[in-house]
Design an enzyme around this catalytic site. Structure first.
Site, PDB file in Angstrom:
ATOM      1  N   ASP A 149       0.875  -1.188   0.000  1.00 38.02           N
ATOM      2  CA  ASP A 149       0.000   0.000   0.000  1.00 38.02           C
ATOM      3  C   ASP A 149       0.905   1.229   0.000  1.00 38.02           C
ATOM      4  O   ASP A 149       1.728   1.406   0.903  1.00 38.02           O
ATOM      5  CB  ASP A 149      -0.872  -0.052   1.271  1.00 38.02           C
ATOM      6  CG  ASP A 149      -1.861   1.102   1.354  1.00 38.02           C
ATOM      7  OD1 ASP A 149      -1.685   2.117   0.638  1.00 38.02           O
ATOM      8  OD2 ASP A 149      -2.807   0.998   2.155  1.00 38.02           O
ATOM      9  N   ASP A 151      -3.468   2.320  -5.576  1.00 40.67           N
ATOM     10  CA  ASP A 151      -2.200   2.267  -4.832  1.00 40.67           C
ATOM     11  C   ASP A 151      -2.045   1.026  -3.957  1.00 40.67           C
ATOM     12  O   ASP A 151      -1.241   1.017  -3.045  1.00 40.67           O
ATOM     13  CB  ASP A 151      -1.993   3.553  -4.016  1.00 40.67           C
ATOM     14  CG  ASP A 151      -2.809   3.582  -2.743  1.00 40.67           C
ATOM     15  OD1 ASP A 151      -3.870   2.938  -2.710  1.00 40.67           O
ATOM     16  OD2 ASP A 151      -2.360   4.228  -1.785  1.00 40.67           O
ATOM     17  N   GLU A 152      -2.813  -0.006  -4.249  1.00 40.18           N
ATOM     18  CA  GLU A 152      -2.685  -1.244  -3.466  1.00 40.18           C
ATOM     19  C   GLU A 152      -2.689  -2.470  -4.374  1.00 40.18           C
ATOM     20  O   GLU A 152      -3.451  -2.518  -5.342  1.00 40.18           O
ATOM     21  CB  GLU A 152      -3.868  -1.387  -2.505  1.00 40.18           C
ATOM     22  CG  GLU A 152      -3.758  -0.518  -1.285  1.00 40.18           C
ATOM     23  CD  GLU A 152      -4.959  -0.670  -0.375  1.00 40.18           C
ATOM     24  OE1 GLU A 152      -5.176  -1.787   0.118  1.00 40.18           O
ATOM     25  OE2 GLU A 152      -5.670   0.325  -0.200  1.00 40.18           O
TER      26      GLU A 152
HETATM   27  P1  DGT Z   1      -2.383   6.028   3.454  1.00 40.57           P
HETATM   28  O1  DGT Z   1      -2.516   4.781   2.638  1.00 40.57           O
HETATM   29  O2  DGT Z   1      -3.229   6.050   4.674  1.00 40.57           O
HETATM   30  O3  DGT Z   1      -0.967   6.395   3.759  1.00 40.57           O
HETATM   31  O4  DGT Z   1      -2.933   7.250   2.577  1.00 40.57           O
HETATM   32  P2  DGT Z   1      -3.461   7.261   1.075  1.00 40.57           P
HETATM   33  O5  DGT Z   1      -3.601   8.686   0.674  1.00 40.57           O
HETATM   34  O6  DGT Z   1      -2.571   6.449   0.187  1.00 40.57           O
HETATM   35  O7  DGT Z   1      -4.902   6.648   1.232  1.00 40.57           O
HETATM   36  P3  DGT Z   1      -5.613   5.412   0.523  1.00 40.57           P
HETATM   37  O8  DGT Z   1      -4.653   4.275   0.389  1.00 40.57           O
HETATM   38  O9  DGT Z   1      -6.872   5.183   1.267  1.00 40.57           O
HETATM   39  O10 DGT Z   1      -6.009   5.972  -0.911  1.00 40.57           O
HETATM   40  C1  DGT Z   1      -5.125   5.997  -2.008  1.00 40.57           C
HETATM   41  C2  DGT Z   1      -5.381   7.218  -2.861  1.00 40.57           C
HETATM   42  O11 DGT Z   1      -6.755   7.225  -3.304  1.00 40.57           O
HETATM   43  C3  DGT Z   1      -5.206   8.533  -2.120  1.00 40.57           C
HETATM   44  O12 DGT Z   1      -3.868   9.017  -2.149  1.00 40.57           O
HETATM   45  C4  DGT Z   1      -6.165   9.450  -2.814  1.00 40.57           C
HETATM   46  C5  DGT Z   1      -7.285   8.543  -3.300  1.00 40.57           C
HETATM   47  N1  DGT Z   1      -8.429   8.658  -2.392  1.00 40.57           N
HETATM   48  C6  DGT Z   1      -8.649   8.010  -1.224  1.00 40.57           C
HETATM   49  N2  DGT Z   1      -9.779   8.401  -0.630  1.00 40.57           N
HETATM   50  C7  DGT Z   1     -10.328   9.333  -1.468  1.00 40.57           C
HETATM   51  C8  DGT Z   1     -11.519  10.131  -1.425  1.00 40.57           C
HETATM   52  O13 DGT Z   1     -12.315  10.080  -0.484  1.00 40.57           O
HETATM   53  N3  DGT Z   1     -11.743  10.971  -2.503  1.00 40.57           N
HETATM   54  C9  DGT Z   1     -10.861  11.062  -3.564  1.00 40.57           C
HETATM   55  N4  DGT Z   1     -11.132  11.892  -4.587  1.00 40.57           N
HETATM   56  N5  DGT Z   1      -9.730  10.332  -3.623  1.00 40.57           N
HETATM   57  C10 DGT Z   1      -9.469   9.491  -2.599  1.00 40.57           C
HETATM   58 CA    CA Z   2      -2.309   4.197   0.425  1.00 38.68          CA
END
Ligand code: DGT
Ligand code: CA
Length: 362
Positions: free
Chosen positions: A9, A109-110
């Site tokens: 991830d 991203d996973e």
């Molecule tokens: P992490 O994995 O907790 O370090 O943080 P992220 O940002 O990688 O979060 P993740 O793995 O849930 O989601 C991957 C990507 O998907 C994130 O960078 C942006 C997108 N994403 C996630 N949630 C949302 C959302 O609610 N709205 C939009 N537009 N994009 C999202």
């Molecule tokens: Ca992530």
């Protein structure tokens, strides 16, 4: 048979991509915005870096609220560059595909891979292997990711989530209960606020309490499929295989050493990519009808050009010549410089649809 599954991830993915290409923002709150376009600040936060999360600015929050929370702090708000994130995701997935023949992409991203055979069922070798993958992603795209290793997809994913950013978490079969039991039920995938509060009515708050509950009770309350899922997963049981779905397109993409409009420079990169892509089509025994090029421009917009054939193709020359031809025509019409160039093939003789890791209707 025991398995070893590795889940990867990427950390704060969109925000980290922006940090990687503009390191000056690293010490600030970075907020990636999905603007709706209705009014200046309307829209939601797609993601944020970990500094912003300390101010409770997270995915899904209205941009206006995020701005209020970060008032008078050092912060940057960036409009999401989806094409860039998708092309970087594609490169990373291609790196990961090399680590196992059994690969499943779960989101932008996973992804997870089954490395049971490759690691001869040895968790120590699996840990070294996971670190090697993390290192390769850091070197090739300058991004950190978190890796979870466990006996099934559920445990591997939860392991990756439990230690971010840049974590490596290994849960051997003997440690599954120690890992799972103390956690709150909402840490299990598929348990949202509704299920959590329903379980709380039965005084079930931890995964251990869920594991100790009566299976029949869960089936009565949540139905056969979800009830069984809840009980099994609380015991760390998940028999879902890593589904090595044939993709509906495959491609190769690379960042040019510097932004360029020079045909010789870009052609050279494209020749290497085409050869790589051809090798992959051979390995996977893929025949295709369409060849496309993707150009990510200096302003991060993406342009695609494609050519389709009447009959299925499978030669190196078709990929190389078609992509060169598309590139030449494209460069003649395009005044901007290119930042990334990619080639892909699609329209395969056989394709299957995508499915998700957890496809319950809840
Ligand atoms: P992490 O994995 O907790 O370090 O943080 P992220 O940002 O990688 O979060 P993740 O793995 O849930 O989601 C991957 C990507 O998907 C994130 O960078 C942006 C997108 N994403 C996630 N949630 C949302 C959302 O609610 N709205 C939009 N537009 N994009 C999202
Ligand atoms: Ca992530």
């Amino acid at each position: 048979m025991q398995r070893i599954i590795l889940h990867l991830d990427l950390d704060y993915f969109y925000a980290q991509v922006e940090e990687a290409r503009n390191p000056e923002i690293k010490n600030k709150s970075v907020v990636i915005c999905q603007y709706s376009g209705r009014s200046e600040d309307s829209g939601a936060v797609a993601t944020t870096n970990y500094i912003a999360r300390k101010f409770n600015v997270k995915s899904g929050l209205p941009i206006k609220t995020a701005k209020n929370l970060l008032q008078n702090t050092d912060s940057v708000f960036i409009s999401a560059n989806h094409e860039l994130y998708e092309s970087i995701s594609e490169s990373i997935m291609n790196v990961m595909r090399k680590y196992s023949d059994t690969f499943e992409q779960l989101s932008i991203d996973e992804a997870c891979i089954d490395i049971s055979n490759k690691m001869n069922n040895d968790y120590q070798s699996a840990t070294v292997y996971g670190n090697k993958l993390q290192h390769e992603i850091k070197t090739s795209e300058n991004l950190t990711c978190s890796v979870g290793i466990g006996p099934n997809k559920l445990i591997a994913k939860m392991a990756a989530d439990s230690n971010k950013p840049n974590g490596t978490t290994v849960i051997t079969p003997e440690n599954v209960e120690d890992f799972l039991f103390p956690q709150a039920v909402n840490k299990l995938y598929g348990i949202g606020p509704k299920t959590q509060s329903k379980l709380a009515e039965y005084k079930i708050r931890t995964i251990k309490e869920l594991a100790d509950s009566k299976r029949e009770l869960l089936i009565d309350e949540f139905g056969q499929k979800f009830g069984v899922y809840l009980h099994d997963s609380a015991h760390g049981i998940d028999n879902e295989p890593v589904k090595d779905k044939p993709a509906d397109q495959i491609g190769r993409i690379v960042t040019l050493k510097e932004d360029s409009k020079d045909i010789d420079t870009i052609s050279k990169s494209l020749i290497d990519l085409s050869k790589d892509l051809f090798d992959q089509t051979q390995e996977k025994k893929i025949t295709f009808k369409t060849v496309s090029i993707s150009a990510i421009m200096e302003d991060l917009t993406i342009c695609q050009r494609s050519k389709s054939f009447e009959i299925f193709q499978n030669s190196n020359e078709i990929i190389a010549d078609t992509s060169q031809e598309l590139l030449k025509t494209f460069l003649l019409q395009e005044p901007r410089k290119l930042r990334r160039i990619g080639v892909r093939v699609s329209n395969f003789s056989q394709t299957k649809g995508q499915t998700n890791l957890f496809d319950f209707n809840i």
